[in-house]
Design a protein around this motif. Structure first.
Motif, PDB file in Angstrom:
ATOM      1  N   ALA A 262     -34.219   9.664  -1.757  1.00 17.55           N
ATOM      2  CA  ALA A 262     -34.930   8.735  -1.531  1.00 17.55           C
ATOM      3  C   ALA A 262     -34.650   7.338  -2.339  1.00 17.55           C
ATOM      4  O   ALA A 262     -33.953   7.557  -3.552  1.00 17.55           O
ATOM      5  N   LEU A 263     -35.023   6.165  -1.885  1.00 13.52           N
ATOM      6  CA  LEU A 263     -34.708   4.943  -2.542  1.00 13.52           C
ATOM      7  C   LEU A 263     -36.035   4.398  -2.834  1.00 13.52           C
ATOM      8  O   LEU A 263     -36.861   4.393  -2.051  1.00 13.52           O
ATOM      9  N   PRO A 264     -36.154   3.868  -4.254  1.00 13.02           N
ATOM     10  CA  PRO A 264     -37.584   2.989  -4.373  1.00 13.02           C
ATOM     11  C   PRO A 264     -37.648   1.962  -3.307  1.00 13.02           C
ATOM     12  O   PRO A 264     -36.739   1.372  -2.887  1.00 13.02           O
ATOM     13  N   TYR A 265     -38.814   1.663  -3.050  1.00 16.08           N
ATOM     14  CA  TYR A 265     -39.198   0.607  -1.880  1.00 16.08           C
ATOM     15  C   TYR A 265     -38.485  -0.617  -2.197  1.00 16.08           C
ATOM     16  O   TYR A 265     -38.032  -1.495  -1.265  1.00 16.08           O
ATOM     17  N   PHE A 266     -38.514  -1.115  -3.287  1.00 18.50           N
ATOM     18  CA  PHE A 266     -38.358  -2.652  -3.793  1.00 18.50           C
ATOM     19  C   PHE A 266     -36.912  -2.772  -3.618  1.00 18.50           C
ATOM     20  O   PHE A 266     -36.279  -3.814  -3.585  1.00 18.50           O
TER      21      PHE A 266
ATOM     22  N   ILE B  77     -39.151  -0.831   9.086  1.00 21.10           N
ATOM     23  CA  ILE B  77     -38.641  -0.305   7.872  1.00 21.10           C
ATOM     24  C   ILE B  77     -39.236  -0.760   6.658  1.00 21.10           C
ATOM     25  O   ILE B  77     -39.482   0.060   5.662  1.00 21.10           O
ATOM     26  N   SER B  78     -39.760  -2.126   6.647  1.00 21.33           N
ATOM     27  CA  SER B  78     -40.333  -2.585   5.706  1.00 21.33           C
ATOM     28  C   SER B  78     -41.556  -1.947   5.193  1.00 21.33           C
ATOM     29  O   SER B  78     -42.062  -2.089   4.136  1.00 21.33           O
ATOM     30  N   GLN B  79     -42.393  -1.782   6.355  1.00 23.70           N
ATOM     31  CA  GLN B  79     -43.827  -1.128   6.214  1.00 23.70           C
ATOM     32  C   GLN B  79     -43.792   0.176   6.098  1.00 23.70           C
ATOM     33  O   GLN B  79     -44.925   0.827   5.529  1.00 23.70           O
TER      34      GLN B  79
ATOM     35  N   LEU C 107     -40.789   3.282   5.737  1.00 17.49           N
ATOM     36  CA  LEU C 107     -39.471   3.469   5.740  1.00 17.49           C
ATOM     37  C   LEU C 107     -39.531   5.051   6.154  1.00 17.49           C
ATOM     38  O   LEU C 107     -38.706   5.439   7.286  1.00 17.49           O
TER      39      LEU C 107
ATOM     40  N   TYR D  98     -30.669   5.515  -8.632  1.00 15.61           N
ATOM     41  CA  TYR D  98     -31.544   5.398  -7.116  1.00 15.61           C
ATOM     42  C   TYR D  98     -31.305   4.023  -6.872  1.00 15.61           C
ATOM     43  O   TYR D  98     -32.315   3.248  -6.403  1.00 15.61           O
ATOM     44  N   VAL D  99     -30.009   3.695  -6.744  1.00  9.56           N
ATOM     45  CA  VAL D  99     -29.542   2.444  -6.088  1.00  9.56           C
ATOM     46  C   VAL D  99     -28.828   2.565  -4.791  1.00  9.56           C
ATOM     47  O   VAL D  99     -28.305   3.853  -4.753  1.00  9.56           O
TER      48      VAL D  99
ATOM     49  N   LEU E 199     -35.050  -2.269  -0.947  1.00  8.23           N
ATOM     50  CA  LEU E 199     -34.856  -2.876   0.318  1.00  8.23           C
ATOM     51  C   LEU E 199     -34.802  -4.432   0.469  1.00  8.23           C
ATOM     52  O   LEU E 199     -33.943  -4.962   0.566  1.00  8.23           O
ATOM     53  N   PRO E 200     -36.154  -5.063  -0.033  1.00  2.96           N
ATOM     54  CA  PRO E 200     -36.159  -6.628   0.126  1.00  2.96           C
ATOM     55  C   PRO E 200     -35.150  -7.134  -1.114  1.00  2.96           C
ATOM     56  O   PRO E 200     -34.515  -8.068  -0.812  1.00  2.96           O
ATOM     57  N   LEU E 201     -34.968  -6.339  -2.347  1.00  2.21           N
ATOM     58  CA  LEU E 201     -34.094  -6.670  -3.099  1.00  2.21           C
ATOM     59  C   LEU E 201     -32.390  -6.787  -2.535  1.00  2.21           C
ATOM     60  O   LEU E 201     -31.780  -7.637  -2.715  1.00  2.21           O
ATOM     61  N   SER E 202     -32.144  -5.773  -1.769  1.00  2.72           N
ATOM     62  CA  SER E 202     -30.749  -5.989  -1.056  1.00  2.72           C
ATOM     63  C   SER E 202     -30.656  -7.144   0.034  1.00  2.72           C
ATOM     64  O   SER E 202     -29.561  -7.560  -0.114  1.00  2.72           O
TER      65      SER E 202
END
Lengths: 557, 557
Positions: A109-113, A41-43, A45, A346-347, A115-118
């Motif tokens: 769609a969500l911005p990639y950042f 998912i991180s690499q 999505l 986009y959250v 996910l790690p922020l979540s």
């Protein structure tokens, strides 16, 4: 024997306890099923979703078989087994919300950042109900509320300096979504209408009945256009005024509230001694994305001293756009405004905000307790419908910083412009009928060949109604077929277009908020609808419709 | 010139749009700030928190300076810059909720698998309001509700076969937390009390005023012990009956509702023609963790036909324990039950559940709309206070599977037993006074040397009150000092112990739900309190208290 049994069972319990501790202390190995998913998912999505979500639709009743057991398992399941189940049965059968060709949802769609922020948010697991369980998250959330307040109300620096972190007040309420935000606004409005006075301690203390008796009102009402979000009816129910007291005002041909009728209704109700506790304006109706004439509504509300709430759950972020901001003129006069962060900020799901122009307004719902949200504390829980809440505001804070006003402006502008381009595409196609022009980034249309459209406009009332009913069946079927194929998705809803004298008309609804949706994708989507429409089954229906229309022409000759 | 300017600005916009697309399509690099944090949390959560959360307390007013700007930045910020800010200003100043020595919160450590699972949830970004945006997540959530229902009500398989996935009904409502769960239960209860009858369309439609007039009630009331959660008062406000209609019944020496007084109050209210719409029992009061006598309360409710709600937000999971389940006897007779998953199901913040014994009960709040939660759909949104909601149920589902009944039993048992051991530790220490014995895993105590305790019990009323007031100041100061040191944390609350004839007594409150909290840690925590108490400043206060008590002894001689 008995003792040794006891001992064995004690040992077993200790062993289990040991393995239980492990799930709290030993991370998932990178090469475990869960570890691998996490990396995948991180690499990539989009790739993960593409790979794991099954495109073709499975029947819901069939899916339910995988979730039929009401028993909590006695024994622990291996993490890897459960994750395999989640992949095969849940992820596989979830909805590909973020696919660029899925333009029927209000999430994209969500911005990639994000996910790690979540993950940071989840790892910290703060509880925003009080400072004691959230510390810096409390001022951070207050700042986010302040920023949204400033986006809408543009007060000066002194104002925010004075109020943003004030312990006795809140400029707004962060919550799980627009429904709770609207409820919060109407809760505050209701309590301010039946405020403490003399020996009446206020609705919050003494209740609605005592309040209405004290003020001598025969009833309470909330006025909104007939396109108002269903959460308002629910709020009317919850707040005790009843759904019938939510009065839907007719809209014009552009799905905007008719302010002449709104003003008239206000005065009518006043004569009947029914207190209008709020007028609600909409910025981006769920169905068509239209914007109410906020300035005129604000006039009506101001003249009569009525709380003016604006539900801009969808369209609020249009304020980021220099080009389109003026569509929302008058929003700065609202007493309260709802905005959903999980839509056009986009959250991820679960972030809504309600802000109040006047820092005193929300005080009407202020509450305290002994071990929590004590009086004089800065605990955010004293002004929220919810109690314990996650630190979702961190995602909004980071979105606003990382994307910035200009970034959001680009997102808003391209959405609106894409919607206009798609509308042109539909208008240029003789087989489709545009039902609502996009004002923001939502539009509605249906499959209705040009000759059918023409004949329909010329048809007598009863026939028109009948054919529209037939077309509704066709639209429904077409939408379901396309959804089932799993390549693309538009939602559907029912409108009452003025064009057809308010016949119920079922339409496709396209929401163009995903920045990854290209015009090519929309071209393909329309082509797919055309293809489905050209199938023998649908053509037979269209043929019947044509015959029905011709049949009457004969009659009329 | 003008044209070339336009062209340049168009190019600029395109470049920005390009970089904006990147945040939606290009993952964070593993060696980026965010990528590194992500790995560090995945590999060593405790280490990450330990390293980044600053132990010593910083003043809130000081922290607020980092969150003082109400302006949304015009230009985008680099992800790495924002993340550095998050680390330095937010994470550093957050609360170490999951530290084993922080035993004052109701949230604790999380199982490791919850983090990557949360990522799956976030990545899918499903919206549980309707099937169309959640697909398999809808039956999954229905199963979770069914499992919790079964945990409490133990109905047979036919029952769940019939109702769990029924499109017209819901066995419960999944929501963001116990506050909304309690609101949901009382909303349903209220609407059932003022149900449609004759020309009255029901409270939901016609409102509270019309309902009370129709049924001829002078008022409405909810009865709960004086230890009821503050969310009930908020619900009474929101639902329009008013906070004064939430009637707090006195508790006995063990913080349990006095059922004699409860029954008497019910009958009194009936005579006054005030309709009791619900009686609320508590399983694990927030302050002391005590359990109301549910069976006796169920009798009172059943005899009078009153909705019986149980708020087991905290203590519900005690049902997992073969050993302690009987403490909750009678819960299976409740009409509705609240249970928080983000407490003792060890799920991250934002997951509560309310279940209903009778599948019809929640129908009183059922609602539909046109484009969403259509009638006949299986959309979960038709029976929830909230609208759009995240798929948190996946975390509960996985928790129940991976930990299993036996795993949760171990967690519950060790918590209760640890609380008892800690209570023994306090009782054995002459400098501390146990104020409430742990029935579940919560206990309260304070610093009060044995001689002070003794003199206090013998003191005349006024002096006792005065000294308890002085001790309250001392407890408050001690708790704040310990919190400020950042090594360990107990919360504080105010009780009215029968022992002191209901004088307000401020106490330390320890919540022992973190499986990683050992008895050694508790020993250290108590030792730290002792150390703080032995400091000159606190000893001076203690000296004053002793003198005050002696002074009066002299007087009495």
């Amino acid at each position: 024997m008995h003792t040794s049994n006891k001992l064995a069972s004690k040992k077993l319990a200790e062993a289990s306890l040991e393995s239980l501790y492990r799930i709290f202390t030993v991370p998932e190995a990178p090469d475990s099923t869960l570890g691998q998913i996490d990396q995948s998912i991180s690499q990539n999505l989009a790739g993960f979703l593409q790979q794991h979500i099954v495109a073709a639709e499975r029947d819901l009743a069939d899916i339910e078989r995988d979730f039929a057991d009401p028993h909590i398992p006695e024994q622990p399941t291996f993490v890897s087994d459960q994750i395999q189940f989640v992949l095969d049965k849940l992820v596989a059968q979830s909805v590909h919300i973020s696919a660029p060709s899925f333009v029927g949802h209000m999430t994209s769609a969500l911005p990639y950042f994000m996910l790690p922020l979540s993950r940071i948010m989840m790892a910290l697991n703060q509880n925003l109900v009080k400072v004691e369980t959230s510390k810096a998250f409390t001022p951070m959330e207050r700042q986010v509320i302040g920023m949204v307040h400033h986006l809408i109300y543009q007060q000066n620096d002194d104002f925010y300096q004075r109020w943003m972190h004030d312990r006795g007040h809140a400029l707004g309420s962060f919550c799980s979504g627009g429904t709770i935000a609207n409820l919060t606004a109407l809760w505050a409005a209701r309590n301010n209408v039946l405020a403490p006075q003399g020996d009446f301690a206020g609705l919050g203390q003494d209740g609605l009945l005592a309040g209405m008796q004290h003020y001598g009102y025969k009833g309470m009402a909330v006025l909104v256009s007939e396109r108002g979000h269903y959460s308002l009816g629910k709020a009317a129910d919850i707040l005790g005024i009843g759904r019938r007291s939510l009065i839907g005002i007719e809209t014009d041909a552009n799905n905007k509230i008719r302010t002449d009728l709104l003003a008239r209704k206000c005065d009518e109700l006043k004569q009947q001694n029914i207190k209008v506790m709020a007028i609600v304006g909409i910025v981006g109706t769920s169905e068509t994305g239209n914007v109410d004439p906020l300035d005129a509504m604000a006039d009506i509300a101001a003249e009569r001293g009525i709380h003016f709430h604006v539900d801009s759950a969808w369209g609020g972020p249009t304020l980021f756009s220099d080009k389109y901001r003026s569509l929302l003129k008058g929003i700065e006069r609202a007493d309260s405004v709802t905005l959903d962060a999980h839509k056009q900020l986009y959250v991820p799901m679960g972030a809504g905000i309600c802000v109040f122009r006047n820092p005193e307004t929300l005080s009407s719902v202020e509450h305290h307790a002994e071990y929590i949200i004590r009086k004089g504390s800065k605990d955010l829980g004293s002004h929220t419908v919810e109690g314990s809440r996650p630190g979702m505001a961190i995602l909004v804070h980071s979105g606003l910083q990382i994307i910035g006003r200009q970034g959001y402006e680009l997102l808003i502008d391209q959405g609106i412009e894409k919607a206009r381009a798609f509308a042109d595409m539909i208008k240029a196609n003789p087989d489709f009928e545009l039902i609502s022009e996009p004002e923001l980034n939502i539009l509605t249309y249906r499959y209705a060949p040009a000759d059918v459209q023409q004949a329909l406009l010329a048809a007598p009332v009863n026939l028109r109604k009948e054919v529209n009913e037939l077309l509704n069946g066709l639209t429904k079927r077409l939408q379901k077929t396309q959804r089932g194929l799993g390549r693309s998705f538009v939602s559907r809803t029912r409108l009452n277009p003025v064009k057809y004298d308010r016949d119920p008309v079922i339409v496709f609804r396209a929401v163009l908020a995903n920045p990854l949706t290209t015009l090519d994708i929309l071209t393909d989507m329309l082509a797919e609808q055309q293809e489905i429409a050209d199938s023998p089954a649908i053509q037979e229906l269209t043929g019947q419709i044509r015959q029905r229309l011709r049949g009457t022409e004969h009659h009329r000759e």
